[in-house]
Design a protein around this motif. Structure first.
Motif, short mmCIF file in Angstrom:
data_model
loop_
_atom_site.label_atom_id
_atom_site.label_comp_id
_atom_site.label_asym_id
_atom_site.label_seq_id
_atom_site.Cartn_x
_atom_site.Cartn_y
_atom_site.Cartn_z
N ALA D 236 -34.29 -35.11 49.28
CA ALA D 236 -33.96 -34.33 50.48
C ALA D 236 -32.71 -34.86 51.19
CB ALA D 236 -35.13 -34.32 51.45
N ALA D 237 -31.99 -33.95 51.84
CA ALA D 237 -30.75 -34.30 52.54
C ALA D 237 -30.95 -35.43 53.54
CB ALA D 237 -30.20 -33.06 53.26
N HIS D 238 -32.04 -35.42 54.28
CA HIS D 238 -32.21 -36.48 55.30
C HIS D 238 -32.42 -37.84 54.64
CE1 HIS D 238 -36.68 -37.02 55.21
NE2 HIS D 238 -36.63 -35.81 54.70
N LEU D 239 -32.95 -37.87 53.42
CA LEU D 239 -33.06 -39.14 52.71
C LEU D 239 -31.69 -39.58 52.18
CD1 LEU D 239 -36.42 -38.52 50.83
CD2 LEU D 239 -36.03 -39.88 52.89
N GLY D 240 -30.89 -38.60 51.78
CA GLY D 240 -29.53 -38.92 51.38
C GLY D 240 -28.74 -39.52 52.54
N LEU D 241 -28.90 -38.93 53.70
CA LEU D 241 -28.25 -39.48 54.89
C LEU D 241 -28.71 -40.91 55.16
CD1 LEU D 241 -26.62 -39.39 57.51
CD2 LEU D 241 -28.48 -38.13 58.57
N LYS D 242 -30.01 -41.13 55.01
CA LYS D 242 -30.55 -42.48 55.23
C LYS D 242 -29.88 -43.49 54.29
CE LYS D 242 -33.72 -44.11 53.01
NZ LYS D 242 -34.87 -44.34 52.14
N ASP D 243 -29.74 -43.13 53.01
CA ASP D 243 -29.12 -44.07 52.08
C ASP D 243 -27.65 -44.32 52.40
OD1 ASP D 243 -31.51 -44.39 50.85
OD2 ASP D 243 -30.94 -43.45 48.95
N VAL D 244 -26.95 -43.27 52.86
CA VAL D 244 -25.56 -43.47 53.25
C VAL D 244 -25.49 -44.38 54.48
CG1 VAL D 244 -23.49 -42.30 54.13
CG2 VAL D 244 -24.77 -41.31 52.24
N ARG D 245 -26.42 -44.17 55.40
CA ARG D 245 -26.45 -45.05 56.57
C ARG D 245 -26.69 -46.51 56.16
NH1 ARG D 245 -31.35 -43.86 58.88
NH2 ARG D 245 -30.56 -41.81 59.45
N LEU D 246 -27.57 -46.71 55.19
CA LEU D 246 -27.85 -48.07 54.73
C LEU D 246 -26.64 -48.70 54.05
CD1 LEU D 246 -31.51 -47.83 53.36
CD2 LEU D 246 -30.74 -48.50 55.64
N VAL D 247 -25.93 -47.92 53.25
CA VAL D 247 -24.77 -48.51 52.56
C VAL D 247 -23.66 -48.80 53.58
CG1 VAL D 247 -23.41 -46.49 51.81
CG2 VAL D 247 -23.55 -48.49 50.36
N LEU D 248 -23.51 -47.95 54.58
CA LEU D 248 -22.51 -48.21 55.61
C LEU D 248 -22.88 -49.45 56.42
CD1 LEU D 248 -21.75 -44.57 56.80
CD2 LEU D 248 -20.08 -46.19 55.90
N ALA D 249 -24.15 -49.63 56.70
CA ALA D 249 -24.57 -50.82 57.47
C ALA D 249 -24.30 -52.08 56.65
CB ALA D 249 -26.04 -50.71 57.85
N ALA D 250 -24.62 -52.03 55.36
CA ALA D 250 -24.40 -53.20 54.52
C ALA D 250 -22.90 -53.50 54.41
CB ALA D 250 -25.00 -52.96 53.14
N ALA D 251 -22.10 -52.44 54.28
CA ALA D 251 -20.65 -52.62 54.16
C ALA D 251 -20.07 -53.14 55.47
CB ALA D 251 -19.99 -51.29 53.78
N GLU D 252 -20.64 -52.75 56.58
CA GLU D 252 -20.15 -53.26 57.86
C GLU D 252 -20.39 -54.77 57.95
OE1 GLU D 252 -20.99 -50.89 61.34
OE2 GLU D 252 -20.77 -52.65 62.65
N GLN D 253 -21.54 -55.23 57.48
CA GLN D 253 -21.80 -56.67 57.47
C GLN D 253 -20.75 -57.40 56.65
OE1 GLN D 253 -23.97 -58.68 59.08
NE2 GLN D 253 -24.30 -56.82 60.26
N LEU D 254 -20.34 -56.80 55.55
CA LEU D 254 -19.36 -57.43 54.67
C LEU D 254 -17.92 -57.11 55.05
CD1 LEU D 254 -21.20 -56.71 51.29
CD2 LEU D 254 -20.70 -58.99 52.20
N GLN D 255 -17.77 -56.32 56.14
CA GLN D 255 -16.43 -55.89 56.58
C GLN D 255 -15.66 -55.18 55.47
OE1 GLN D 255 -14.82 -59.49 58.38
NE2 GLN D 255 -15.77 -58.98 60.33
N VAL D 256 -16.28 -54.18 54.91
CA VAL D 256 -15.64 -53.34 53.89
C VAL D 256 -15.65 -51.89 54.39
CG1 VAL D 256 -15.74 -52.51 51.51
CG2 VAL D 256 -16.46 -54.85 52.04
N PRO D 257 -14.48 -51.33 54.70
CA PRO D 257 -14.46 -49.90 55.07
C PRO D 257 -14.78 -49.03 53.85
CG PRO D 257 -12.38 -51.02 55.65
CD PRO D 257 -13.15 -51.95 54.75
N LEU D 258 -15.58 -48.02 54.04
CA LEU D 258 -15.91 -47.06 52.98
C LEU D 258 -15.64 -45.65 53.51
CD1 LEU D 258 -19.44 -48.30 51.74
CD2 LEU D 258 -17.21 -48.85 50.77
N PRO D 259 -14.38 -45.23 53.53
CA PRO D 259 -14.08 -43.96 54.18
C PRO D 259 -14.76 -42.74 53.58
CG PRO D 259 -12.11 -44.92 53.17
CD PRO D 259 -13.18 -45.96 53.14
N VAL D 260 -14.99 -42.75 52.25
CA VAL D 260 -15.70 -41.60 51.67
C VAL D 260 -17.14 -41.57 52.18
CG1 VAL D 260 -16.55 -40.54 49.55
CG2 VAL D 260 -14.21 -41.41 49.65
N ALA D 261 -17.76 -42.74 52.32
CA ALA D 261 -19.13 -42.77 52.84
C ALA D 261 -19.15 -42.29 54.30
CB ALA D 261 -19.71 -44.18 52.73
#
Lengths: 299, 299, 299, 299
Positions: D236-261
């Motif tokens: 479902a779309a809301h689960l897809g959003l959740k996974d994108v939110r998780l990858v963005l949070a992890a990337a923020e910890q590592l200071q990696v911009p992910l503009p497509v995400a």
């Protein structure tokens, strides 16, 4: 000074009137003839062709877009342009908001013809043009800019001379329009956000413009957005898109990424795809509310 | 009125001093004790714990972030918080810039404890706080906001009451910081562009701020960018990132896309990844110049 | 069938050789003459001008960009083009990756001259061209496409006929290049992320290409990125930027926002501004790692 | 080996069945009890609580999200969790797609309790889980990973060991979901473009998947998009959003911009704001067509 003037639209008619008011002799041409007649009542000479205004030391052009400036400058099969008609040593001042690439072409063509060229786009709306309160952004060879100064003094409240390359003035003008549209976009996003939380948009705008965001641009466009008042257009969305396209093209030549401009371009396309072509460009701010679940602007 | 005050940083110390100057009785607590002592010289009572200030009709908290507000409100194993110490019927005014989610938690917790809660974040820098010139953005139950009014009158020049839900005030405050940072970003892009074309950035800024962009935010941040003066930080980049993160989280709850905020978040990450964590958040504007071929800000 | 062929680069020389191998008679022209001589050894007739190849039922052009196709088709003061030389009723097949706008111009011009025109860009690299394994994306009037079929059979493994409007084939070809570059961008971001967490990029790529991402495009570009092997360029970054520009221009005409293409365009500009013009376009994937704190690709 | 198994959803039931089929003894727990009964018919022991399955050398958990994994591991007032119940020296294998931050917390908590912990999220859909064809992405201390190998052998076709830090496996899993969703986004843009030019989407997809984009992910999601078949949701779309939110949070910890995400996150929000929460996440690809003038997905 005898000044030729081409383009008597909302902006140009005020500018030409102020040249007259400053004591200059003005020969004016407009594609649709009624405009020149109106100015003639204030003392101008109405010309029937662009070529006719070129028997002057200085010709000012103030037109809508690249195509109009090209037609008037380079002429066509039926009609001679400024380039072919202006005497050697005389000056063409281009006040239109045109592309950097065209400004460069104009500069080169006039140089080849032994004529001077200054780019002098202006900041200000028709009321400012009528009141001689424009801000003039000028660039060109120093002696050409000096020759243009009496024109600038007559039409504006202040002149900023930025570069010896005329096209740089056009770049700066385009960058100003980019900054306006980036205000529209970010304010549109902020308003979509607070409105969805139940805050009144007018009240919110009053808060912003009383505090950090006192500039006229916030008041003008914020007001249009708060009232969702997108017709009639002061400046149409498709023209806003055109200016964003021009600033992106100029930035590409200079290899400068402008991600906010790229974003705004995409939002303009969504606005136009939904029927918003002729809305005021403030309608761009309505795209954010639409994406957040509201109605599509223009539909 | 007897007012408890928690948090005597750059902002809070000015605010507390103005409460004193308006004739209120102030009991003040700060984690590091020197600050309370300084205020005591102006007539306040210094408290050794947050609990101690709660023997008051009203407690104001003005702290750096969610964690500090949580610690002071909910307390911990070693120390009672405002929630446990404030008498029933009394009022907690939270002036800090905190998340919408925490404001909602505070509201619920105080309601459960029979206490009143108002969110009242402020617009203005430390000088405005010292001069009682803040703008107060307030939200909460009408009687609670009415009870808070004497505090607002003492610290600010104007109060905007936005909603009966306290968290809405925090959303509006965060949206204001988002608008500031969107100015920094778009101005940074425009400056990268015109500088690469050879225009002087100070001259360009003067043009902008004389014309359409007269707001202080353009002057302040534009000046820092034009001079590339990113140290010492008035407001550090990592705090700017935090506020963007908070506004994005709040917008996600409301299902409002904020593409400019998303873009700015990515640019902040690039800034921090290059060592810019403690630069002024105006350094965000330097990311555009860096991408266009310039040096990396902070390196 | 007698076939004229213009453009004997990496792609065209293989295609022309396969036309010969299929039993067609080929008259070939290339701007730099050595290429035609090499093909003549395999049975082709070398022509000294584009006009010379036009004494044929069909002329195929396979050139680098819009400018080359324009020059060859419309000719110039010194040299007649295909348009002026091709007999009425004969067919021009344009296999080059060109803009939608130019394809529309070519279609109109050939129609005015009583000639047929088919757009037939191809998918595949030089090895596929040499092996007659190209995929042909064709569009045009049905009888023109039918007349072109023997050419397609000789050069490719399969033909997709998409539309009666030739320019649609060019749009589809450009959309394919857009999809490739969006893989490069997203894979570059993912690799920047996992590499910063200490994962080996080659090992990561092996995982991806063994599971969900088995397509050659992930293997090819992922491998270049994992090895940071951006020279020599198989396809140079500035050409990638050109194709993204063309797809954005075509999408603007159709009022379709393509935010990933906009993003990629900005990243290409950052790559070029840092000196990456002539790197393989896979270097775009290095921009993400650079923003995350790594070295600038090309510097 | 005696293996405890927690979570018998679409994925977990297949995995547990394959552990049985490989000769292991399985004690299984699921929140809703019917699932464990079904597995008991194949030889498993049904447990009434998570704690009950912990009398095992190894416990595998396969649950929907962070909240479920937290509840089962840390327990609550009514029920002991895995952490409190698993004997010292025993191993918890977490196969769920969870946040990097939770994986780090689990690792620390198990280490404090003298237990081993391995993160082993899997790539593959329910059919692959049922067929023991999963790809296992494992990370953890080498001896813990070695102890987990018999489990991996029973459920998957291949294991990739990526790091000694368990959370790295979760990061890689999230990056894979990010790559899938970036395919959906870019393919959605391309399809919006060619469809507006009149090309049939199924025909276009056939072209893509015959040539450069042969990977299953293009076929699966491209097919759903071409047919605009977004219900019922495979994911479902809301689960897809959740996974994108998780990858963005992890990337923020590592200071990696992910503009497509970031872009995809905004598009998911627009999808959800229009009522698309429970559509298949392929509906994200419909946002592009909607912006280009089509109907809003989910409305």
């Amino acid at each position: 000074m005898r000044i030729g003037f081409v383009g008597l639209g909302n902006m140009g008619s005020g500018m030409a009137a102020n040249l007259l008011a400053s004591g200059h002799q003005v020969v004016a041409y407009n594609r649709s003839p009624g405009k020149a007649a109106a100015l003639a009542e204030r003392g101008a000479t109405a010309a029937a062709t662009a070529a006719e205004v070129c028997d002057s030391e200085v010709v000012v052009s103030m037109l809508a877009d690249d195509a109009a400036v090209e037609a008037v400058t380079f002429g066509g099969p039926d009609q001679a342009g400024i380039l072919a008609s202006l005497p050697e040593g005389c000056l063409h001042i281009s006040a239109s908001t045109i592309s950097v690439a065209l400004a460069e072409r104009l500069h080169d063509a006039h140089a080849d013809a032994g004529q001077a060229f200054v780019s002098a786009p202006v900041f200000g709306r028709p009321e400012a043009a009528a009141a001689a309160k424009l801000f003039v952004v000028a660039a060109g060879a120093p002696d050409a800019v000096a020759a243009a100064q009496p024109v600038f003094d007559a039409i504006g409240q202040r002149t900023f001379v930025l570069s010896e390359q005329p096209a740089v003035a056009n770049l700066v003008k385009l960058s100003g329009n980019f900054l306006i549209v980036s205000v529209i976009e970010s304010l549109g996003e902020a308003m979509a956000l607070i409105a969805k939380a139940g805050v009144d948009k007018q009240h919110y705008l009053e808060l912003l413009t009383s505090t950090l965001f006192t500039a006229p641009v916030y008041q003008t466009y914020g007001g249009l957005m708060a009232r969702e008042e997108f017709e009639p257009a002061g400046f149409a969305a498709h023209l806003g898109l055109k200016d964003v396209r021009l600033v992106l093209a100029a930035a590409e030549q200079l290899q400068v990424p402008l991600p906010v401009a790229s974003l705004v371009r995409d939002r303009f396309l969504a606005l136009l795809a939904g029927g918003g072509r002729d809305l005021d460009w403030a309608a761009l701010g309505g795209v954010a509310a639409w994406e957040a679940g509201g109605p599509r602007p223009g539909s």
